[in-house]
Design an enzyme around this catalytic site. Structure first.
Site, PDB file in Angstrom:
ATOM      1  CB  SER A 131      -0.959  -0.037   1.187  1.00 18.93           C
ATOM      2  OG  SER A 131      -1.962   0.942   1.065  1.00 18.93           O
ATOM      3  CG  ASP A 287      -6.370  -2.738  -4.077  1.00 19.78           C
ATOM      4  OD1 ASP A 287      -7.149  -1.896  -3.580  1.00 19.78           O
ATOM      5  OD2 ASP A 287      -5.149  -2.741  -3.838  1.00 19.78           O
ATOM      6  CG  HIS A 316      -5.798  -2.043  -0.074  1.00 23.26           C
ATOM      7  ND1 HIS A 316      -4.918  -1.833  -1.112  1.00 23.26           N
ATOM      8  CD2 HIS A 316      -5.210  -1.506   1.028  1.00 23.26           C
ATOM      9  CE1 HIS A 316      -3.852  -1.194  -0.673  1.00 23.26           C
ATOM     10  NE2 HIS A 316      -3.995  -0.978   0.615  1.00 23.26           N
TER      11      HIS A 316
END
Length: 335
Positions: A131, A287, A316
């Site tokens: 991320s 995601d 995610h």
């Protein structure tokens, strides 16, 4: 993404650190940790995600995993604004609270580079992150092409899309909507705003399949028998975090763009073509932030890139190894 224990950390302190904005912090602290034993071999660097400590990629670290402290020298770094490195919540006036200056992913990477200089490290065998950690990994490869041999971008991208910026703005608005927030000068935690933010985040953090298949019932952080029970636990997710720290990270995330690196003339193609490292992109099939199509288009501009799509219903959340299959796929790809 996950709420983890607060492991011990070391602190690297640097005087007079100039940010990209031109603001000079009289003193800046970077939280970090070292795993394994320093050696002549170049280290692996891990970069932390939104509001996390280095523990966010702990599922990659261990015997027979992608990062093995018995074999690898690993330097774990953390983001400015996470409450452990210099942040709105722990910085002295005049940069405390709402007065903390905007920081960028490049500011973080430049501070990490100063730490490595302090440790006598010139080359990095690999830089790994999920991320926002992945954003740092690709920025490392652009900012310091002669120092980075490999970069691993797990559920991350080379710049924040307008879609992501709108999403992050909505979360920030939730926090600011709490009357207790008082423009960032709160005297008590704005828990209503933090709860609103968490609830607004719930459909973004995971995929439609995560909910329709009732996978939320076995999600490790919030095991629940019903969606209402899941949301009740999820709403309190960031109650222990400082609101200004979270807003600092939203801003850092939203403004990420490697094309703004000095010398790249605002060109994403020029920035990515300049990368000398081997880059592994690991987008998640479901995601909602870093869409596979967007990451695939970016990877096509990197001279030495490989892309492997992680097949998961966790959205995610898969980037943080909360599911056995997700952990296995990501560890295998990196190893």
């Amino acid at each position: 993404m996950g709420i983890f224990p607060a492991p011990k950390f070391n602190t690297f302190t640097l005087d007079r650190f100039e940010l990209e904005s031109g603001v000079v912090l009289p003193q800046v602290n970077l939280a970090y940790r070292i795993s394994g034993t320093p050696s002549s071999q170049s280290p692996i660097v891990t970069c932390a995600a939104f509001s996390q400590s280095y523990y966010d990629v702990a599922y990659l670290r261990g015997a027979k995993l992608a990062l093995d402290p018995k074999k690898d020298w690993i330097i774990h770094t953390e983001l400015l604004g996470n409450g452990r490195s210099s942040s709105p919540s722990n910085t002295s006036p005049p940069f405390n609270g709402a007065n903390f200056p905007a920081v960028t992913i490049r500011d973080n990477v430049n501070l990490q580079a100063a730490l490595l200089n302090h440790l006598g490290v010139n080359r990095i065998r690999a830089v790994v992150g999920a991320s926002m950690g992945g954003q740092q990994a690709i920025q490392w490869a652009v900012s310091y092409p002669d120092r980075v041999e490999n970069a691993v971008v797990i559920a991350g991208s080379c710049r924040a899309t307008w879609h992501v910026r709108l999403f992050l703005n909505s979360l920030a608005t939730c926090i600011r909507s709490d009357p207790a927030f008082q423009e960032g000068n709160y005297t008590e935690p704005p828990l209503l705003g933090l709860s609103r933010m968490s609830e607004a985040w719930a459909p973004w953090a995971f995929s439609p399949e995560f909910y329709s298949s009732e996978v939320y019932q076995r999600y490790p952080d919030t095991q629940a028998n019903s969606l209402d029970e899941f949301l009740a636990k999820w709403r309190t997710r960031y109650h222990e975090k400082d609101a200004n720290d979270l807003l600092c990270h939203f801003q850092t995330w939203a403004n990420h763009d490697v094309s703004l690196t000095p010398g790249m003339d605002g060109s994403l193609k020029k920035a990515l073509k300049s990368i000398k490292a081997e880059v592994l992109f690991l987008p998640i099939r479901t995601d909602a932030y870093f869409a596979v199509a967007d990451v695939t288009a970016e990877a096509a501009l990197v001279p030495h890139a490989q892309l492997i799509v992680v097949n998961s219903v966790y959205g995610h959340g898969a980037a943080f190894g909360r599911d056995k299959s997700d952990r296995a796929q990501i560890n295998q790809a990196i190893a």
